[in-house]
Design a protein around this motif. Structure first.
Motif, PDB file in Angstrom:
ATOM      1  N   GLU A 163      28.187  -0.012  -9.031  1.00  0.00           N
ATOM      2  CA  GLU A 163      26.889  -1.330  -9.197  1.00  0.00           C
ATOM      3  C   GLU A 163      25.853  -0.713  -9.133  1.00  0.00           C
ATOM      4  OE1 GLU A 163      25.367  -4.331 -11.432  1.00  0.00           O
ATOM      5  OE2 GLU A 163      27.471  -4.222 -10.953  1.00  0.00           O
ATOM      6  N   PRO A 164      25.637   0.367  -8.124  1.00  0.00           N
ATOM      7  CA  PRO A 164      24.286   0.942  -7.778  1.00  0.00           C
ATOM      8  C   PRO A 164      24.621   2.261  -9.049  1.00  0.00           C
ATOM      9  CG  PRO A 164      25.190   0.616  -5.449  1.00  0.00           C
ATOM     10  CD  PRO A 164      26.533   0.103  -6.793  1.00  0.00           C
ATOM     11  N   GLY A 165      25.068   2.888  -9.021  1.00  0.00           N
ATOM     12  CA  GLY A 165      25.645   3.685 -10.121  1.00  0.00           C
ATOM     13  C   GLY A 165      25.268   3.129 -11.384  1.00  0.00           C
ATOM     14  N   ALA A 166      25.322   1.830 -11.891  1.00  0.00           N
ATOM     15  CA  ALA A 166      25.194   1.161 -13.533  1.00  0.00           C
ATOM     16  C   ALA A 166      23.519   0.972 -13.432  1.00  0.00           C
ATOM     17  CB  ALA A 166      26.062  -0.361 -13.404  1.00  0.00           C
ATOM     18  N   ARG A 167      23.749   0.335 -12.216  1.00  0.00           N
ATOM     19  CA  ARG A 167      21.996   0.230 -12.129  1.00  0.00           C
ATOM     20  C   ARG A 167      20.872   1.501 -12.093  1.00  0.00           C
ATOM     21  NH1 ARG A 167      24.510  -3.742 -12.473  1.00  0.00           N
ATOM     22  NH2 ARG A 167      24.134  -3.225 -14.418  1.00  0.00           N
ATOM     23  N   GLU A 168      21.089   3.142 -11.506  1.00  0.00           N
ATOM     24  CA  GLU A 168      20.527   4.199 -11.434  1.00  0.00           C
ATOM     25  C   GLU A 168      21.113   4.064 -13.216  1.00  0.00           C
ATOM     26  OE1 GLU A 168      17.925   6.802 -10.572  1.00  0.00           O
ATOM     27  OE2 GLU A 168      18.454   5.290  -9.379  1.00  0.00           O
ATOM     28  N   VAL A 169      21.906   4.083 -14.311  1.00  0.00           N
ATOM     29  CA  VAL A 169      21.904   4.946 -15.290  1.00  0.00           C
ATOM     30  C   VAL A 169      21.140   4.020 -16.434  1.00  0.00           C
ATOM     31  CG1 VAL A 169      23.612   4.784 -17.128  1.00  0.00           C
ATOM     32  CG2 VAL A 169      24.446   5.353 -15.480  1.00  0.00           C
ATOM     33  N   GLU A 170      21.002   1.994 -16.042  1.00  0.00           N
ATOM     34  CA  GLU A 170      20.151   1.397 -16.861  1.00  0.00           C
ATOM     35  C   GLU A 170      18.859   2.131 -16.747  1.00  0.00           C
ATOM     36  OE1 GLU A 170      20.375  -3.060 -15.805  1.00  0.00           O
ATOM     37  OE2 GLU A 170      22.557  -2.653 -15.646  1.00  0.00           O
ATOM     38  N   ASP A 171      18.330   1.862 -15.781  1.00  0.00           N
ATOM     39  CA  ASP A 171      17.137   3.271 -15.077  1.00  0.00           C
ATOM     40  C   ASP A 171      16.631   3.688 -15.463  1.00  0.00           C
ATOM     41  OD1 ASP A 171      16.132   0.836 -12.492  1.00  0.00           O
ATOM     42  OD2 ASP A 171      16.587   1.781 -11.358  1.00  0.00           O
ATOM     43  N   LEU A 172      18.035   5.157 -15.472  1.00  0.00           N
ATOM     44  CA  LEU A 172      17.497   6.412 -16.850  1.00  0.00           C
ATOM     45  C   LEU A 172      17.393   5.770 -18.393  1.00  0.00           C
ATOM     46  CD1 LEU A 172      17.710   9.430 -16.743  1.00  0.00           C
ATOM     47  CD2 LEU A 172      19.543   9.466 -16.795  1.00  0.00           C
ATOM     48  N   LEU A 173      17.945   5.088 -18.734  1.00  0.00           N
ATOM     49  CA  LEU A 173      17.180   4.732 -19.920  1.00  0.00           C
ATOM     50  C   LEU A 173      16.226   3.776 -19.769  1.00  0.00           C
ATOM     51  CD1 LEU A 173      21.591   2.943 -20.347  1.00  0.00           C
ATOM     52  CD2 LEU A 173      20.574   4.723 -22.093  1.00  0.00           C
ATOM     53  N   GLY A 174      15.864   3.270 -19.851  1.00  0.00           N
ATOM     54  CA  GLY A 174      14.665   2.804 -18.991  1.00  0.00           C
ATOM     55  C   GLY A 174      13.295   3.449 -19.648  1.00  0.00           C
ATOM     56  N   ARG A 175      13.412   4.627 -18.658  1.00  0.00           N
ATOM     57  CA  ARG A 175      12.827   5.639 -18.726  1.00  0.00           C
ATOM     58  C   ARG A 175      12.818   6.203 -19.529  1.00  0.00           C
ATOM     59  NH1 ARG A 175      14.468   5.779 -13.154  1.00  0.00           N
ATOM     60  NH2 ARG A 175      15.799   8.802 -13.546  1.00  0.00           N
ATOM     61  N   ILE A 176      13.961   6.569 -20.777  1.00  0.00           N
ATOM     62  CA  ILE A 176      13.819   7.278 -21.628  1.00  0.00           C
ATOM     63  C   ILE A 176      13.517   6.668 -22.880  1.00  0.00           C
ATOM     64  CG2 ILE A 176      15.665   7.665 -23.759  1.00  0.00           C
ATOM     65  CD1 ILE A 176      17.346   9.050 -21.803  1.00  0.00           C
ATOM     66  N   GLU A 177      13.414   4.950 -23.139  1.00  0.00           N
ATOM     67  CA  GLU A 177      12.561   4.225 -23.697  1.00  0.00           C
ATOM     68  C   GLU A 177      11.718   4.045 -23.400  1.00  0.00           C
ATOM     69  OE1 GLU A 177      13.769  -0.727 -24.774  1.00  0.00           O
ATOM     70  OE2 GLU A 177      13.717  -0.218 -22.746  1.00  0.00           O
ATOM     71  N   TYR A 178      10.910   3.693 -22.107  1.00  0.00           N
ATOM     72  CA  TYR A 178       9.657   3.895 -22.695  1.00  0.00           C
ATOM     73  C   TYR A 178       8.438   5.358 -22.218  1.00  0.00           C
ATOM     74  CZ  TYR A 178      10.041  -1.047 -21.903  1.00  0.00           C
ATOM     75  OH  TYR A 178      10.089  -2.093 -22.434  1.00  0.00           O
ATOM     76  N   GLY A 179       9.283   6.748 -22.325  1.00  0.00           N
ATOM     77  CA  GLY A 179       8.921   8.038 -22.796  1.00  0.00           C
ATOM     78  C   GLY A 179       8.980   8.412 -21.034  1.00  0.00           C
ATOM     79  N   LEU A 180       9.473   8.038 -20.505  1.00  0.00           N
ATOM     80  CA  LEU A 180       8.703   8.392 -19.012  1.00  0.00           C
ATOM     81  C   LEU A 180       9.934   9.827 -18.307  1.00  0.00           C
ATOM     82  CD1 LEU A 180       8.951   5.323 -17.326  1.00  0.00           C
ATOM     83  CD2 LEU A 180       7.000   6.796 -17.981  1.00  0.00           C
ATOM     84  N   PRO A 181       9.853  10.511 -17.817  1.00  0.00           N
ATOM     85  CA  PRO A 181       9.884  11.964 -16.941  1.00  0.00           C
ATOM     86  C   PRO A 181      10.734  11.020 -16.213  1.00  0.00           C
ATOM     87  CG  PRO A 181       7.530  11.909 -16.243  1.00  0.00           C
ATOM     88  CD  PRO A 181       7.507  10.808 -16.912  1.00  0.00           C
ATOM     89  N   SER A 182      12.481  11.796 -17.000  1.00  0.00           N
ATOM     90  CA  SER A 182      13.479  11.843 -16.508  1.00  0.00           C
ATOM     91  C   SER A 182      14.586  13.057 -16.106  1.00  0.00           C
ATOM     92  CB  SER A 182      14.179  10.757 -16.678  1.00  0.00           C
ATOM     93  OG  SER A 182      14.226  10.730 -18.514  1.00  0.00           O
TER      94      SER A 182
END
Length: 148
Positions: A129-148
């Protein structure tokens, strides 16, 4: 944008999660109840197809032993714990399609090693679950054009 999985009907990314799980699109209460009761094995098969991985590989990612998967196939239903893990993967597929724009793009992204995830693929990282949340966060950074 419209997404299609082999012989499955065409649907929008917002409906993808419930379609993968074999439930009515948009009815999140039904999703919660179905996960608690245990999803049908056909949902497992649809998620494997959506990810472009074998059922054996998806079972490994969900920490389902081969003998247990064979038993679940005979019964026709996953346990609630297995269903929660399957839901997590289906949710990530849906989210990746939303962000990346296509199922093919989502498949490639989810199965390719990422430096931001310590050099492992998002699918492997999402085994917990913590890993999945990190993947979601990474997708969010991609979506908003933030450095990832």
């Amino acid at each position: 944008m419209v997404v299609s999985i082999s012989t499955q009907p065409v649907y929008t990314p917002q409906e993808l999660l419930t379609q993968l799980l074999g439930l009515h699109p948009g009815n999140r209460l039904q999703v919660i109840e179905a996960v608690a009761q245990g999803l049908e094995v056909s949902a497992f098969e649809r998620v494997a197809a959506a990810l472009g991985v074998t059922e054996k590989r998806l079972a490994e990612l969900l920490r389902i032993k081969p003998s247990t998967l064979a038993r679940r196939k005979r019964i026709g239903r996953l346990s609630s714990e297995e269903s929660e893990r399957l839901y997590r993967m289906a949710f990530l597929v849906e989210r990746a399609v939303q962000v990346l724009g296509s199922l093919d793009g989502a498949q490639r992204w989810l199965t390719t090693d990422k430096r931001a995830l310590g050099g492992v693929s998002p699918l492997v990282f999402a085994k917990t679950e913590p890993g999945a949340r990190e993947v979601e966060d990474l997708l969010g950074r991609i979506e908003y054009g933030l450095p990832s």
